[in-house]
Motif scaffolding. Sequence first.
Motif, mmCIF file in Angstrom:
data_model
loop_
_atom_site.group_PDB
_atom_site.id
_atom_site.type_symbol
_atom_site.label_atom_id
_atom_site.label_comp_id
_atom_site.label_asym_id
_atom_site.label_seq_id
_atom_site.Cartn_x
_atom_site.Cartn_y
_atom_site.Cartn_z
ATOM 1 N N ASP A 12 -10.134 13.612 34.875
ATOM 2 C CA ASP A 12 -9.831 12.791 35.967
ATOM 3 C C ASP A 12 -9.864 11.254 35.475
ATOM 4 O O ASP A 12 -10.508 10.811 34.669
ATOM 5 C CB ASP A 12 -10.972 12.843 37.003
ATOM 6 C CG ASP A 12 -10.792 14.243 37.936
ATOM 7 O OD1 ASP A 12 -9.911 14.813 37.720
ATOM 8 O OD2 ASP A 12 -11.940 14.485 38.536
ATOM 9 N N ASP A 13 -8.856 10.686 36.301
ATOM 10 C CA ASP A 13 -8.908 9.237 35.737
ATOM 11 C C ASP A 13 -9.906 8.264 36.381
ATOM 12 O O ASP A 13 -10.641 8.658 37.592
ATOM 13 C CB ASP A 13 -7.368 8.600 35.845
ATOM 14 C CG ASP A 13 -6.781 8.555 37.136
ATOM 15 O OD1 ASP A 13 -7.668 8.773 38.120
ATOM 16 O OD2 ASP A 13 -5.671 8.482 37.453
ATOM 17 N N ALA A 14 -9.997 7.106 36.298
ATOM 18 C CA ALA A 14 -10.812 6.145 36.766
ATOM 19 C C ALA A 14 -10.440 5.844 38.260
ATOM 20 O O ALA A 14 -11.544 5.751 39.262
ATOM 21 C CB ALA A 14 -10.772 4.854 36.112
ATOM 22 N N THR A 20 -14.725 8.717 44.406
ATOM 23 C CA THR A 20 -15.718 9.733 44.509
ATOM 24 C C THR A 20 -16.683 8.980 44.433
ATOM 25 O O THR A 20 -17.731 9.139 45.403
ATOM 26 C CB THR A 20 -15.629 10.778 43.247
ATOM 27 O OG1 THR A 20 -14.430 11.467 43.039
ATOM 28 C CG2 THR A 20 -16.978 11.720 43.428
ATOM 29 N N PHE A 21 -17.007 7.936 43.907
ATOM 30 C CA PHE A 21 -18.300 7.057 43.816
ATOM 31 C C PHE A 21 -18.275 6.409 45.222
ATOM 32 O O PHE A 21 -19.256 6.350 45.876
ATOM 33 C CB PHE A 21 -18.170 5.815 42.908
ATOM 34 C CG PHE A 21 -18.620 6.131 41.546
ATOM 35 C CD1 PHE A 21 -19.674 6.791 41.059
ATOM 36 C CD2 PHE A 21 -17.455 5.753 40.378
ATOM 37 C CE1 PHE A 21 -19.890 6.944 39.761
ATOM 38 C CE2 PHE A 21 -17.858 6.095 39.048
ATOM 39 C CZ PHE A 21 -18.754 6.515 38.815
ATOM 40 N N ARG A 22 -17.389 5.951 45.807
ATOM 41 C CA ARG A 22 -17.251 5.391 46.946
ATOM 42 C C ARG A 22 -17.734 6.427 48.314
ATOM 43 O O ARG A 22 -18.430 6.013 49.079
ATOM 44 C CB ARG A 22 -16.078 4.307 47.405
ATOM 45 C CG ARG A 22 -16.029 3.361 46.630
ATOM 46 C CD ARG A 22 -14.667 2.588 46.792
ATOM 47 N NE ARG A 22 -14.729 1.290 45.860
ATOM 48 C CZ ARG A 22 -13.370 0.658 45.764
ATOM 49 N NH1 ARG A 22 -12.235 1.175 45.970
ATOM 50 N NH2 ARG A 22 -13.373 -0.311 44.852
ATOM 51 N N ASP A 49 -13.057 0.578 32.717
ATOM 52 C CA ASP A 49 -12.021 1.309 32.063
ATOM 53 C C ASP A 49 -10.759 2.116 33.106
ATOM 54 O O ASP A 49 -10.386 3.219 32.751
ATOM 55 C CB ASP A 49 -12.610 2.320 31.277
ATOM 56 C CG ASP A 49 -13.185 1.884 30.089
ATOM 57 O OD1 ASP A 49 -13.030 0.789 29.360
ATOM 58 O OD2 ASP A 49 -14.461 2.602 29.829
ATOM 59 N N ARG A 50 -10.576 1.557 34.041
ATOM 60 C CA ARG A 50 -9.538 1.853 35.100
ATOM 61 C C ARG A 50 -8.511 2.488 34.556
ATOM 62 O O ARG A 50 -7.784 1.640 33.623
ATOM 63 C CB ARG A 50 -9.367 0.961 36.064
ATOM 64 C CG ARG A 50 -10.684 0.894 36.957
ATOM 65 C CD ARG A 50 -10.303 -0.105 38.101
ATOM 66 N NE ARG A 50 -9.339 0.088 39.109
ATOM 67 C CZ ARG A 50 -9.460 1.004 39.983
ATOM 68 N NH1 ARG A 50 -10.778 1.507 40.222
ATOM 69 N NH2 ARG A 50 -8.561 1.600 40.629
ATOM 70 N N GLY A 51 -7.996 3.559 34.703
ATOM 71 C CA GLY A 51 -6.574 3.984 34.156
ATOM 72 C C GLY A 51 -6.681 5.006 32.926
ATOM 73 O O GLY A 51 -5.908 5.672 32.587
ATOM 74 N N LYS A 52 -8.027 5.010 32.477
ATOM 75 C CA LYS A 52 -8.109 6.017 31.285
ATOM 76 C C LYS A 52 -8.756 7.509 31.663
ATOM 77 O O LYS A 52 -9.419 7.346 32.680
ATOM 78 C CB LYS A 52 -9.134 5.506 30.149
ATOM 79 C CG LYS A 52 -8.378 4.156 29.516
ATOM 80 C CD LYS A 52 -9.576 3.865 28.360
ATOM 81 C CE LYS A 52 -9.182 2.674 27.730
ATOM 82 N NZ LYS A 52 -10.166 2.204 26.718
ATOM 83 N N SER A 53 -8.277 8.375 31.190
ATOM 84 C CA SER A 53 -8.935 9.778 31.162
ATOM 85 C C SER A 53 -10.413 9.771 30.690
ATOM 86 O O SER A 53 -10.476 9.211 29.606
ATOM 87 C CB SER A 53 -8.241 10.974 30.828
ATOM 88 O OG SER A 53 -8.907 11.920 30.466
ATOM 89 N N TRP A 54 -11.304 10.424 31.294
ATOM 90 C CA TRP A 54 -12.533 10.435 30.687
ATOM 91 C C TRP A 54 -12.513 11.353 29.297
ATOM 92 O O TRP A 54 -13.556 11.052 28.708
ATOM 93 C CB TRP A 54 -13.545 10.950 31.584
ATOM 94 C CG TRP A 54 -13.671 10.229 32.739
ATOM 95 C CD1 TRP A 54 -13.292 10.638 34.148
ATOM 96 C CD2 TRP A 54 -14.097 8.873 32.978
ATOM 97 N NE1 TRP A 54 -13.321 9.764 35.066
ATOM 98 C CE2 TRP A 54 -13.779 8.509 34.303
ATOM 99 C CE3 TRP A 54 -14.247 7.807 32.108
ATOM 100 C CZ2 TRP A 54 -13.845 7.106 34.832
ATOM 101 C CZ3 TRP A 54 -14.366 6.698 32.556
ATOM 102 C CH2 TRP A 54 -14.245 6.121 33.869
#
Length: 57
Positions: A12-14, A20-22, A49-54
Amino acid sequence: MSPDPVTVAPDDDADVATHTFRRHESRQLPAVDHRMTMGMITSTTCCCDRGKSWATY
């Protein structure tokens, strides 16, 4: 530990994690793949790190 925790997938990306956090008012989310915990994602990591895959970590 919660019996049914809120999780994200390792790929999942950021944006997905941020949503999900919100939605669940959480600061940490386990990254789970096939019922195996692959790591923990924090709201701090997500903001940096928005936009990166975990899966890249």
